[in-house]
Motif scaffolding. Structure first.
Motif, PDB file in Angstrom:
ATOM      1  N   GLU A  12       0.832  -1.205   0.000  1.00  0.00           N
ATOM      2  CA  GLU A  12       0.000   0.000   0.000  1.00  0.00           C
ATOM      3  C   GLU A  12       0.867   1.257   0.000  1.00  0.00           C
ATOM      4  O   GLU A  12       0.585   2.218  -0.733  1.00  0.00           O
ATOM      5  N   VAL A  13       1.937   1.271   0.803  1.00  0.00           N
ATOM      6  CA  VAL A  13       2.829   2.435   0.848  1.00  0.00           C
ATOM      7  C   VAL A  13       3.474   2.665  -0.516  1.00  0.00           C
ATOM      8  O   VAL A  13       3.515   3.795  -1.013  1.00  0.00           O
ATOM      9  N   VAL A  14       3.946   1.597  -1.145  1.00  0.00           N
ATOM     10  CA  VAL A  14       4.555   1.717  -2.473  1.00  0.00           C
ATOM     11  C   VAL A  14       3.538   2.275  -3.471  1.00  0.00           C
ATOM     12  O   VAL A  14       3.848   3.161  -4.273  1.00  0.00           O
ATOM     13  N   ASP A  15       2.313   1.776  -3.425  1.00  0.00           N
ATOM     14  CA  ASP A  15       1.267   2.255  -4.318  1.00  0.00           C
ATOM     15  C   ASP A  15       0.965   3.732  -4.068  1.00  0.00           C
ATOM     16  O   ASP A  15       0.814   4.519  -5.014  1.00  0.00           O
ATOM     17  N   LEU A  16       0.885   4.137  -2.801  1.00  0.00           N
ATOM     18  CA  LEU A  16       0.611   5.536  -2.471  1.00  0.00           C
ATOM     19  C   LEU A  16       1.746   6.456  -2.936  1.00  0.00           C
ATOM     20  O   LEU A  16       1.485   7.548  -3.462  1.00  0.00           O
ATOM     21  N   ILE A  17       2.981   6.037  -2.750  1.00  0.00           N
ATOM     22  CA  ILE A  17       4.119   6.835  -3.218  1.00  0.00           C
ATOM     23  C   ILE A  17       4.034   6.998  -4.732  1.00  0.00           C
ATOM     24  O   ILE A  17       4.215   8.088  -5.272  1.00  0.00           O
ATOM     25  N   GLY A  18       3.743   5.901  -5.430  1.00  0.00           N
ATOM     26  CA  GLY A  18       3.608   5.966  -6.892  1.00  0.00           C
ATOM     27  C   GLY A  18       2.509   6.919  -7.320  1.00  0.00           C
ATOM     28  O   GLY A  18       2.669   7.683  -8.288  1.00  0.00           O
ATOM     29  N   THR A  19       1.390   6.916  -6.608  1.00  0.00           N
ATOM     30  CA  THR A  19       0.281   7.811  -6.936  1.00  0.00           C
ATOM     31  C   THR A  19       0.668   9.263  -6.720  1.00  0.00           C
ATOM     32  O   THR A  19       0.379  10.128  -7.562  1.00  0.00           O
ATOM     33  N   VAL A  20       1.344   9.558  -5.609  1.00  0.00           N
ATOM     34  CA  VAL A  20       1.793  10.926  -5.338  1.00  0.00           C
ATOM     35  C   VAL A  20       2.760  11.393  -6.429  1.00  0.00           C
ATOM     36  O   VAL A  20       2.623  12.500  -6.970  1.00  0.00           O
TER      37      VAL A  20
END
Length: 145
Positions: A12-20
């Protein structure tokens, strides 16, 4: 050999960083286009608005070939946003510097980037400091860098 973490929190953290990153990149490109600049031209202009910089150093910062930087500087110079100067420390070396118009354009471009600022405004100064420190740690840079 390091093991890959595939627990749900890490994913989830990796996905959120990618989205940002993707949202910031998209907004940066849109803001640059409003000034008839490419994203790369806007990044170089932003760097040069902070301090005059040798072309080779710009290439290192942007992780690209010096010949690419030369082309970007040529286009920015043709628009009156950047000028080339001899380096006072070594007159054989050319440095690029933002003109007054270039600094104004870079400032307006930075001011147009709402996405980068608005979510951070929701965080307290302490939370922003924690986020900065965590990002620096992830990147392996020193706390005072």
């Amino acid at each position: 050999m390091a093991t890959m973490r595939t627990d749900p929190l890490t994913l989830e953290v990796v996905d959120l960083i990618g989205t940002v990153v993707a949202r910031y990149h998209d907004e940066y490109e849109e803001a640059a286009a409003r000034y008839h600049l490419t994203g790369a031209q806007a990044r170089v202009l932003g760097l040069l608005s902070m301090e005059p910089t040798a072309m080779r150093r710009i290439a290192l910062k942007l992780k690209c070939e010096p010949s690419n930087v030369t082309g970007i500087i040529d286009r920015l110079e043709a628009r009156g946003l950047v000028e080339r100067r001899p380096d006072p420390a070594d007159r054989r070396v050319k440095i690029a510097a933002a003109t007054d118009e270039g600094r104004r354009t870079a400032r307006e471009l930075r001011d147009a980037l709402n996405f980068a600022r608005e979510p951070l405004a929701e965080l307290s100064a302490e939370e922003r400091g924690t986020l900065r420190d965590l990002l620096r740690r992830m990147l392996g840079t020193e706390a005072g860098a």
